[in-house]
Write a protein that holds these residues in place. Sequence first.
Motif, PDB file in Angstrom:
ATOM      1  N   ARG A 215       0.813  -1.218   0.000  1.00 14.76           N
ATOM      2  CA  ARG A 215       0.000   0.000   0.000  1.00 14.76           C
ATOM      3  C   ARG A 215       0.847   1.269   0.000  1.00 14.76           C
ATOM      4  N   HIS A 216       2.122   1.152   0.344  1.00 13.44           N
ATOM      5  CA  HIS A 216       2.987   2.327   0.397  1.00 13.44           C
ATOM      6  C   HIS A 216       3.745   2.581  -0.905  1.00 13.44           C
ATOM      7  N   LEU A 217       3.699   1.650  -1.836  1.00 21.82           N
ATOM      8  CA  LEU A 217       4.495   1.788  -3.053  1.00 21.82           C
ATOM      9  C   LEU A 217       3.841   2.749  -4.037  1.00 21.82           C
ATOM     10  N   LYS A 218       4.632   3.658  -4.574  1.00 21.98           N
ATOM     11  CA  LYS A 218       4.093   4.573  -5.573  1.00 21.98           C
ATOM     12  C   LYS A 218       4.211   3.953  -6.963  1.00 21.98           C
ATOM     13  N   LYS A 219       3.483   4.508  -7.917  1.00 22.09           N
ATOM     14  CA  LYS A 219       3.559   4.025  -9.286  1.00 22.09           C
ATOM     15  C   LYS A 219       4.992   4.147  -9.800  1.00 22.09           C
ATOM     16  N   GLY A 220       5.431   3.140 -10.495  1.00 18.70           N
ATOM     17  CA  GLY A 220       6.757   3.167 -11.087  1.00 18.70           C
ATOM     18  C   GLY A 220       7.875   2.719 -10.174  1.00 18.70           C
ATOM     19  N   ALA A 221       7.558   2.340  -8.944  1.00 21.36           N
ATOM     20  CA  ALA A 221       8.599   1.939  -7.996  1.00 21.36           C
ATOM     21  C   ALA A 221       9.213   0.594  -8.374  1.00 21.36           C
ATOM     22  N   HIS A 222      10.460   0.425  -8.003  1.00 20.04           N
ATOM     23  CA  HIS A 222      11.154  -0.857  -8.166  1.00 20.04           C
ATOM     24  C   HIS A 222      11.586  -1.349  -6.794  1.00 20.04           C
ATOM     25  N   VAL A 223      11.212  -2.582  -6.459  1.00 19.52           N
ATOM     26  CA  VAL A 223      11.538  -3.180  -5.162  1.00 19.52           C
ATOM     27  C   VAL A 223      12.636  -4.213  -5.356  1.00 19.52           C
TER      28      VAL A 223
END
Length: 324
Positions: A215-223
Amino acid sequence: MKLVSPADVDGLLNWPDMINAIETAFRQGVIQPVRHHHTVDRPDGAASTLLLMPAWSDFDALGDSSKGYMGVKIVTVSPDNGAIAKPAVMGVYLLLDGKTGEPKALIDGQRLTTWRTAGASALAARYLAHEDASKLVILGAGALSGFLARAHSSVRPIREISIWNRSIDNARKVAADLVADGFNAKAVTDKDAAIADADIIAAGTLSTEPLIFGRHLKKGAHVDLIGAFTPTMRESDDECVKRARVFVDTREGALKEGGDLVQPIKAGVIGDSHVIGDLFDLTRGTVKGRQSPDEITLFKSVGAALEDLAAGILVYEKAIAASA
């Protein structure tokens, strides 16, 4: 036989060469039997893990097929070492001639592991992270954290680095070391806020509970998940994995050992097919990496003997060239 210290490894390697060597190894292929993975129980603390990781190839760090090498890494992981100010991961790497079996080098395994692990993450980021990624968050302040910062910064235009750790003092030490090298780095206490603002989130911890929530990840993020190397460990929650296009270093290793995938698969949250590809697929172009600016990508690694062999060969051949 050359004896290669941690300082020697640092002096010989650079990120472009390290990342390219790993990419070559995945593209061309290396024989790597299933690694031996043994639990060493301790009556007075957390169990240690003993890993034996063999591999061999018919080419060198540049892909020259006229040369060949064998190698094996012996590694121990002892989670309680932090209490006595020692690294959790210890090890050595033995590099052998591919034809005669002659020992060529004994390389510090801890330093080799940090270089190749961060190098594999940066290789994945080449294919998966947004090309304009500028904000990096690192979870964990162990020996790997500074390497992850430097490796990711070598493949993406990182301008801000945040370090989070359960011990803020340790996070400050890592940040200070990065600042001394010219990076814009700081320690943070609000993990979730830092993750929500990040383009790349890299986790290298021994956590058994999720640290990264979808729920904390923004669009375009890479984990980038580097810790959680056993089925009982994990650094991400189910929503994080579900939201992302998931890639791994090797399918065989990650689907067997990586708790971030093993647990949601076992619970029926995702299936094996949710893993789109591995580094073999990405480097050979059989599977596309990032496909849009807004998609979330996730790379899960548990380590591969192929990466150690590639790094070991690179270190040895650079050492030979330096002494010529």
